[in-house]
Structures are given as C-alpha cells and as structure tokens.
Write a protein that holds these residues in place. Structure first.
Motif, PDB file in Angstrom:
ATOM      1  N   GLU A  18       0.808  -1.224   0.000  1.00 22.36           N
ATOM      2  CA  GLU A  18       0.000   0.000   0.000  1.00 22.36           C
ATOM      3  C   GLU A  18       0.840   1.273   0.000  1.00 22.36           C
ATOM      4  O   GLU A  18       0.504   2.229  -0.691  1.00 22.36           O
ATOM      5  N   VAL A  19       1.910   1.319   0.781  1.00 21.71           N
ATOM      6  CA  VAL A  19       2.751   2.525   0.872  1.00 21.71           C
ATOM      7  C   VAL A  19       4.228   2.122   0.826  1.00 21.71           C
ATOM      8  O   VAL A  19       4.939   2.181   1.827  1.00 21.71           O
ATOM      9  N   PRO A  20       4.705   1.697  -0.339  1.00 21.76           N
ATOM     10  CA  PRO A  20       6.057   1.128  -0.417  1.00 21.76           C
ATOM     11  C   PRO A  20       7.177   2.080  -0.004  1.00 21.76           C
ATOM     12  O   PRO A  20       8.128   1.654   0.664  1.00 21.76           O
ATOM     13  N   GLU A  21       7.097   3.343  -0.382  1.00 28.90           N
ATOM     14  CA  GLU A  21       8.188   4.269  -0.046  1.00 28.90           C
ATOM     15  C   GLU A  21       8.262   4.526   1.449  1.00 28.90           C
ATOM     16  O   GLU A  21       9.346   4.502   2.036  1.00 28.90           O
ATOM     17  N   LEU A  22       7.128   4.774   2.070  1.00 28.15           N
ATOM     18  CA  LEU A  22       7.122   5.004   3.515  1.00 28.15           C
ATOM     19  C   LEU A  22       7.525   3.728   4.256  1.00 28.15           C
ATOM     20  O   LEU A  22       8.314   3.774   5.202  1.00 28.15           O
ATOM     21  N   ALA A  23       7.019   2.579   3.842  1.00 28.32           N
ATOM     22  CA  ALA A  23       7.382   1.308   4.477  1.00 28.32           C
ATOM     23  C   ALA A  23       8.892   1.077   4.390  1.00 28.32           C
ATOM     24  O   ALA A  23       9.515   0.654   5.376  1.00 28.32           O
ATOM     25  N   ALA A  24       9.491   1.371   3.250  1.00 23.67           N
ATOM     26  CA  ALA A  24      10.939   1.197   3.101  1.00 23.67           C
ATOM     27  C   ALA A  24      11.709   2.133   4.033  1.00 23.67           C
ATOM     28  O   ALA A  24      12.695   1.725   4.656  1.00 23.67           O
ATOM     29  N   ALA A  25      11.254   3.376   4.148  1.00 21.35           N
ATOM     30  CA  ALA A  25      11.928   4.347   5.020  1.00 21.35           C
ATOM     31  C   ALA A  25      11.794   3.948   6.494  1.00 21.35           C
ATOM     32  O   ALA A  25      12.759   4.050   7.262  1.00 21.35           O
ATOM     33  N   VAL A  26      10.619   3.468   6.892  1.00 24.45           N
ATOM     34  CA  VAL A  26      10.413   3.015   8.268  1.00 24.45           C
ATOM     35  C   VAL A  26      11.290   1.793   8.538  1.00 24.45           C
ATOM     36  O   VAL A  26      11.987   1.725   9.556  1.00 24.45           O
ATOM     37  N   ARG A  27      11.304   0.860   7.624  1.00 25.68           N
ATOM     38  CA  ARG A  27      12.148  -0.332   7.791  1.00 25.68           C
ATOM     39  C   ARG A  27      13.620   0.055   7.896  1.00 25.68           C
ATOM     40  O   ARG A  27      14.346  -0.462   8.760  1.00 25.68           O
ATOM     41  N   ASP A  28      14.071   0.975   7.050  1.00 28.30           N
ATOM     42  CA  ASP A  28      15.468   1.437   7.104  1.00 28.30           C
ATOM     43  C   ASP A  28      15.824   1.970   8.487  1.00 28.30           C
ATOM     44  O   ASP A  28      16.910   1.715   8.996  1.00 28.30           O
ATOM     45  N   ARG A 150       9.376  17.086   9.072  1.00 27.72           N
ATOM     46  CA  ARG A 150       8.444  16.400   8.183  1.00 27.72           C
ATOM     47  C   ARG A 150       7.923  15.154   8.879  1.00 27.72           C
ATOM     48  O   ARG A 150       8.698  14.338   9.385  1.00 27.72           O
ATOM     49  N   VAL A 151       6.602  15.000   8.891  1.00 27.92           N
ATOM     50  CA  VAL A 151       5.969  13.832   9.492  1.00 27.92           C
ATOM     51  C   VAL A 151       5.195  13.114   8.397  1.00 27.92           C
ATOM     52  O   VAL A 151       4.204  13.620   7.886  1.00 27.92           O
ATOM     53  N   ARG A 152       5.699  11.937   8.030  1.00 28.64           N
ATOM     54  CA  ARG A 152       4.970  11.074   7.086  1.00 28.64           C
ATOM     55  C   ARG A 152       4.319   9.978   7.901  1.00 28.64           C
ATOM     56  O   ARG A 152       4.962   9.371   8.751  1.00 28.64           O
ATOM     57  N   SER A 153       3.040   9.734   7.639  1.00 34.37           N
ATOM     58  CA  SER A 153       2.326   8.736   8.424  1.00 34.37           C
ATOM     59  C   SER A 153       1.365   7.960   7.537  1.00 34.37           C
ATOM     60  O   SER A 153       1.075   8.348   6.400  1.00 34.37           O
ATOM     61  N   TRP A 154       0.872   6.854   8.100  1.00 39.76           N
ATOM     62  CA  TRP A 154      -0.083   6.008   7.391  1.00 39.76           C
ATOM     63  C   TRP A 154      -0.887   5.205   8.402  1.00 39.76           C
ATOM     64  O   TRP A 154      -0.367   4.769   9.446  1.00 39.76           O
ATOM     65  N   SER A 155      -2.151   5.022   8.096  1.00 43.46           N
ATOM     66  CA  SER A 155      -2.994   4.059   8.790  1.00 43.46           C
ATOM     67  C   SER A 155      -4.017   3.561   7.778  1.00 43.46           C
ATOM     68  O   SER A 155      -4.305   4.256   6.794  1.00 43.46           O
ATOM     69  N   PRO A 156      -4.568   2.369   7.987  1.00 44.10           N
ATOM     70  CA  PRO A 156      -5.566   1.861   7.038  1.00 44.10           C
ATOM     71  C   PRO A 156      -6.790   2.772   6.927  1.00 44.10           C
ATOM     72  O   PRO A 156      -7.364   2.898   5.855  1.00 44.10           O
ATOM     73  N   GLU A 157      -7.156   3.413   8.032  1.00 40.19           N
ATOM     74  CA  GLU A 157      -8.347   4.260   8.029  1.00 40.19           C
ATOM     75  C   GLU A 157      -8.126   5.579   7.298  1.00 40.19           C
ATOM     76  O   GLU A 157      -8.976   6.034   6.545  1.00 40.19           O
ATOM     77  N   SER A 158      -6.983   6.214   7.534  1.00 44.56           N
ATOM     78  CA  SER A 158      -6.757   7.551   6.968  1.00 44.56           C
ATOM     79  C   SER A 158      -5.844   7.558   5.753  1.00 44.56           C
ATOM     80  O   SER A 158      -5.742   8.578   5.077  1.00 44.56           O
ATOM     81  N   GLY A 159      -5.163   6.447   5.480  1.00 48.98           N
ATOM     82  CA  GLY A 159      -4.232   6.408   4.354  1.00 48.98           C
ATOM     83  C   GLY A 159      -2.967   7.194   4.653  1.00 48.98           C
ATOM     84  O   GLY A 159      -2.701   7.555   5.797  1.00 48.98           O
TER      85      GLY A 159
END
Length: 166
Positions: A18-28, A150-159
């Motif tokens: 769903e959010v590959p770029e953010l997921a990669a940055a969080v994993r990093d 900068r705050v990048r975030s994600w949730s299933p409800e808000s995207g």
C-alpha cells in the motif's frame, strides 16, 4: 455514543504493497541499529516500556519474547503495543528520522516462527519463548529536512499523510 471498531492491523507485506516508499523508510530506520523500544500494557492498564529488536522477513514484521517474560505475557493478554526505532545518536544524518509503529502483536504459528528464525539465524535456530507478528495499525516517520520537520504517516483508516512544520 457508538463504539469504534477495534483496529485489525495489516501484515507488513500489505503495508509494503500500500505505501512502499514510507514502508521502506520506516524499515530502514529500524534496521539502522538493533535496539528499539516497545511499549505494552500491564494487566492493570499501566504502560510498560522495554527494549527489544525486530525483524523484517518473509513479509512479516516480527519479534520474539523470552520464555516467561512480562512483555510476552502483556502481549498474549492484550496485543496492543507501540514500537519506536529509538535513535541512538543525538545527531542524526539529514533525513534519517525517527520511526514509530502502532501494532497488534499476534503469536506466530510454530511452523512460521521456526521458518523465520532459521532464515534469520540458520538451520540450528529453535523456538525459545513466543514469536510474535506485529500487525501494523499505524506508522510514522519524523525527519528534519533543512529547517522543516516532516511527518509522514499512514494508517488503514486515513491512508498516507505528509505534514511539514517549520
């Protein structure tokens, strides 16, 4: 007043899709060092904070807990938890950031747990304690870019969301 439905959480592979770029940055951020902070809940609702480390393998975000640990008992009783990348350096490189994941910890089936353990530590690895999948309820990455936070975030409800503050 209606009650909100409890969040279900998403597998790491679903988050990546769903959010590959953010997921990669969080994993990093989590893979930048082995030491992280996990918050769980005591039986009476008080927060408990403990050190941990997490792994990203086979489409899972996962962790283990030692046999008889209070953290493991907390998660088996109430799976809600929060994970923080806990940067070790006061001076982070530009854009490195600070990752946070709100999750539900679900005990992995033994066959999946042993497969993940062996992929991580070799064929001699055995299960010792509880192995948990962390199903993502929300996640964020806070970075400083120039003069902005900068705050990048994600949730299933808000995207996904991307907020900048000066």
């Amino acid at each position: 007043m209606s009650e909100r439905a409890a969040p279900q959480g998403r597998s790491w592979s679903e988050v990546v899709a769903e959010v590959p770029e953010l997921a990669a940055a969080v994993r990093d951020r989590f893979e930048a060092h082995a030491h992280h902070v996990l918050a769980t809940l005591h039986a009476d609702g008080r927060p408990r904070v403990s050190g941990t480390n997490v792994m990203f393998d086979g489409g899972y975000l996962w962790m283990g807990s030692m046999p008889g640990s209070r953290r493991g008992a907390d998660l088996l009783r109430d799976p809600r938890c929060a994970l923080h990348s806990a940067p070790l350096d006061e001076e982070l490189p530009e854009g490195a950031g600070d990752a946070r994941v709100e999750a539900l910890a679900l005990k992995l089936p033994d066959d999946v747990a042993i497969q993940l353990l062996r992929e991580a530590w070799g064929d001699d690895a055995t299960i010792d304690g509880d192995m948990m999948e962390l199903r993502v309820v929300s996640m964020s990455l806070v970075t400083v870019e120039g003069e902005e936070m900068r705050v990048r975030s994600w949730s299933p409800e808000s995207g996904p969301a991307d907020v900048r503050r000066t």
